[in-house]
Design a protein around this motif. Structure first.
Motif, PDB file in Angstrom:
ATOM      1  N   ILE A  81      -2.766   1.819  -4.501  1.00 42.72           N
ATOM      2  CA  ILE A  81      -2.459   3.234  -4.312  1.00 42.72           C
ATOM      3  C   ILE A  81      -3.507   3.841  -3.389  1.00 42.72           C
ATOM      4  O   ILE A  81      -4.704   3.784  -3.661  1.00 42.72           O
ATOM      5  N   THR A 101       0.857  -1.186   0.000  1.00 45.51           N
ATOM      6  CA  THR A 101       0.000   0.000   0.000  1.00 45.51           C
ATOM      7  C   THR A 101       0.892   1.235   0.000  1.00 45.51           C
ATOM      8  O   THR A 101       1.697   1.438   0.913  1.00 45.51           O
ATOM      9  N   VAL A 137      -6.839   1.901  -6.808  1.00 49.95           N
ATOM     10  CA  VAL A 137      -6.756   3.240  -6.225  1.00 49.95           C
ATOM     11  C   VAL A 137      -7.870   3.384  -5.207  1.00 49.95           C
ATOM     12  O   VAL A 137      -9.046   3.170  -5.512  1.00 49.95           O
ATOM     13  N   VAL A 168      -2.859  -1.262 -10.942  1.00 47.79           N
ATOM     14  CA  VAL A 168      -2.890  -0.914  -9.529  1.00 47.79           C
ATOM     15  C   VAL A 168      -4.320  -0.533  -9.170  1.00 47.79           C
ATOM     16  O   VAL A 168      -5.075  -0.058 -10.021  1.00 47.79           O
ATOM     17  N   LEU A 211      -1.363   7.764 -13.954  1.00 52.20           N
ATOM     18  CA  LEU A 211      -1.235   6.312 -13.798  1.00 52.20           C
ATOM     19  C   LEU A 211      -1.574   5.598 -15.100  1.00 52.20           C
ATOM     20  O   LEU A 211      -0.892   4.651 -15.500  1.00 52.20           O
ATOM     21  N   LEU A 261       6.554   6.897  -8.107  1.00 50.96           N
ATOM     22  CA  LEU A 261       5.897   6.318  -9.272  1.00 50.96           C
ATOM     23  C   LEU A 261       6.808   5.328  -9.993  1.00 50.96           C
ATOM     24  O   LEU A 261       6.366   4.247 -10.406  1.00 50.96           O
ATOM     25  N   VAL A 318       6.825   2.210  -8.028  1.00 51.77           N
ATOM     26  CA  VAL A 318       5.575   1.466  -8.238  1.00 51.77           C
ATOM     27  C   VAL A 318       5.663   0.667  -9.532  1.00 51.77           C
ATOM     28  O   VAL A 318       5.301  -0.524  -9.583  1.00 51.77           O
ATOM     29  N   THR A 348       1.122   5.525  -0.939  1.00 51.39           N
ATOM     30  CA  THR A 348       0.310   6.732  -1.058  1.00 51.39           C
ATOM     31  C   THR A 348       0.831   7.682  -2.124  1.00 51.39           C
ATOM     32  O   THR A 348       2.025   7.993  -2.166  1.00 51.39           O
ATOM     33  N   LEU A 349      -0.084   8.138  -2.966  1.00 53.33           N
ATOM     34  CA  LEU A 349       0.149   9.257  -3.889  1.00 53.33           C
ATOM     35  C   LEU A 349      -1.044  10.190  -3.742  1.00 53.33           C
ATOM     36  O   LEU A 349      -2.189   9.751  -3.847  1.00 53.33           O
TER      37      LEU A 349
END
Length: 435
Positions: free
Chosen positions: A240, A198, A270, A268, A259, A225, A228, A200-201
């Motif tokens: 994310i 997990t 979100v 991914v 993304l 990024l 990721v 965070t963005l």
């Protein structure tokens, strides 16, 4: 026969959409049937249902027998939750230090890490519970857990070994800011795959870098990024997390576009979560609550679902939104002093127990029961709510804190948008499956 307690409906475009929150059934009625179905639902008169829909309405749970007490399903779900004494959900805090200086962080970072004694207690606890567990899910947490990489690897390797020897299913995940996902870390994770990372963005680069800079200053978005992308290329599952506030709510769609441009669309997941104010970082003036939060999240999900993003679970799995994990008997979050908590947002002083020398768990029964003893049918507003199967009484921490009605599931505040998102999401899930 009667209509289910758990039907919700609304007009979406020219059609009437009907959803049952207990069965997960989702139906669309064309304009020629909309009036008759709506009138039947509004009057709670099943006799108004066109005959050609009767068998499907019964099969999908929209219509049930007169003598059926549907609340029994909620009682059974609670009983099942309490019976899961051989399943454990652990969250191990490795440190209270971080390389980021996030503007809204709810933690005090004092630079401490788990001591040798603390590690020994947690290892002994794991060893003890593995004797009676069938399944152990563990999330490595911080601070920033990858700042304690050596401890993470050594303890994780040991837990893998213990679990294999005892025939226990062991699943682990990591909650990380993603900045330290270097090649060496990814190599290890590729070998001993976590169930999820997990990361965070908080929006596009300029927005994210303002809220989540390096502690000593410096941008973080593009490093995260790229990490990721490397993690995904290594076959790792990445979720994310986006922390939403009034500062970034109108910019989050730009993150979805970025993304997608980096081939991460529906690769991914979100997940949008509200920023909360805390003693460590009072942030109340920017927090979204109530309808403002629900409207922002639903608007974003609707926009992205129209672009083909999968933003929710499938309708037949919506109950994953149900009971809070903190309400299960064997949910254990440890802090650096080996106190036990039920929620990562709980104040450290409000623990429900502790790990003793030797790994035994000592609980404060009164405090623990506030979580495990929760019965959604005790709440008047929940017994008659069609969303009950999805939220099972809502956020328990906010109930304990007496935080107004903020414990409620936001979707109920705008049912037409919720149903529109469900429709779009189901379409996108089908497309993803076909691909």
């Amino acid at each position: 026969m009667k209509f289910s307690l758990f039907n919700i409906w609304a007009s979406v475009g020219n059609n009437l959409v009907l959803f049952n929150t207990l069965t997960g059934a989702l139906a669309i009625f064309e304009p020629c049937y909309q009036k008759s179905i709506r009138q039947s639902l509004e009057k709670a008169d099943v006799q108004g249902i066109p005959t050609e829909f009767w068998s499907d309405m019964i099969e999908d749970g929209y219509v049930v027998a007169d003598d059926l007490d549907e609340l029994d399903s909620i009682r059974l779900a609670r009983k099942d939750r309490l019976s899961r004494t051989d399943e454990f959900q652990l969250c191990i805090t490795l440190n209270k230090k971080c390389n980021f200086g996030c503007t809204y962080c709810s933690q005090f970072h004092d630079g401490r890490s788990l001591t040798s004694n603390g590690k020994e207690k947690i290892i002994q606890m794991f060893d003890t519970i593995s004797l009676r567990a069938k399944k152990i899910e563990l999330d490595w947490f911080g601070g920033e857990p990858l700042l304690s990489l050596r401890d993470f690897k050594s303890m994780n390797d040991l837990f893998i070994k213990i679990s294999k020897e005892r025939g226990v299913q062991y699943l682990y995940s990591i909650t990380t800011n993603g900045y330290l996902l270097t090649g060496g870390v990814i190599d290890y994770l590729q070998k001993e795959k976590p169930s999820r990372l997990t990361i965070t963005l908080d929006g596009p680069p300029d927005v994210h870098d303002l809220s989540r800079p390096l502690k000593k200053g410096g941008k973080t978005f593009w490093v995260i990024l790229e990490n990721v992308k490397k993690a995904v290329a290594a076959g790792l599952t990445v979720a994310i997390r986006v922390n939403i506030s009034s500062k970034n709510a109108d910019r989050i769609s730009e993150l979805f576009d970025i993304l997608e441009n980096h081939s991460l669309k529906n690769v991914v997941s979100v997940n949008l979560q509200a920023v909360v104010s805390s003693e460590a970082n009072p942030y109340e003036e920017y927090c979204l609550n109530g309808y403002a939060l629900a409207y922002s999240i639903m608007s974003i999900y609707r926009t992205e679902a129209k672009k083909g993003w999968v933003v929710l679970p499938s309708t037949d799995n919506m109950q994953v939104l149900g009971f809070c994990i903190g309400e299960y008997p064997n949910r254990i979050i440890t802090d650096l002093d080996c106190n036990i908590h039920k929620c990562t947002q709980m104040a450290e002083s409000d623990s429900v127990g502790k790990i003793l020398d030797g790994g035994q768990i000592e609980l404060n029964k009164a405090k623990d029961t506030r979580w495990t003893g929760k019965d959604p049918l005790c709440f008047v507003e929940c017994r008659t709510c069609a969303f009950l199967p999805l939220c099972m009484g809502g956020c328990n921490l906010r109930r304990i804190q007496k935080d107004g009605d903020q414990y409620c599931l936001g979707w109920k505040r705008d049912i037409p948008t919720f149903l529109e998102v469900l429709l779009l999401n189901q379409k996108n899930l089908s497309s993803a499956d076909e691909a």
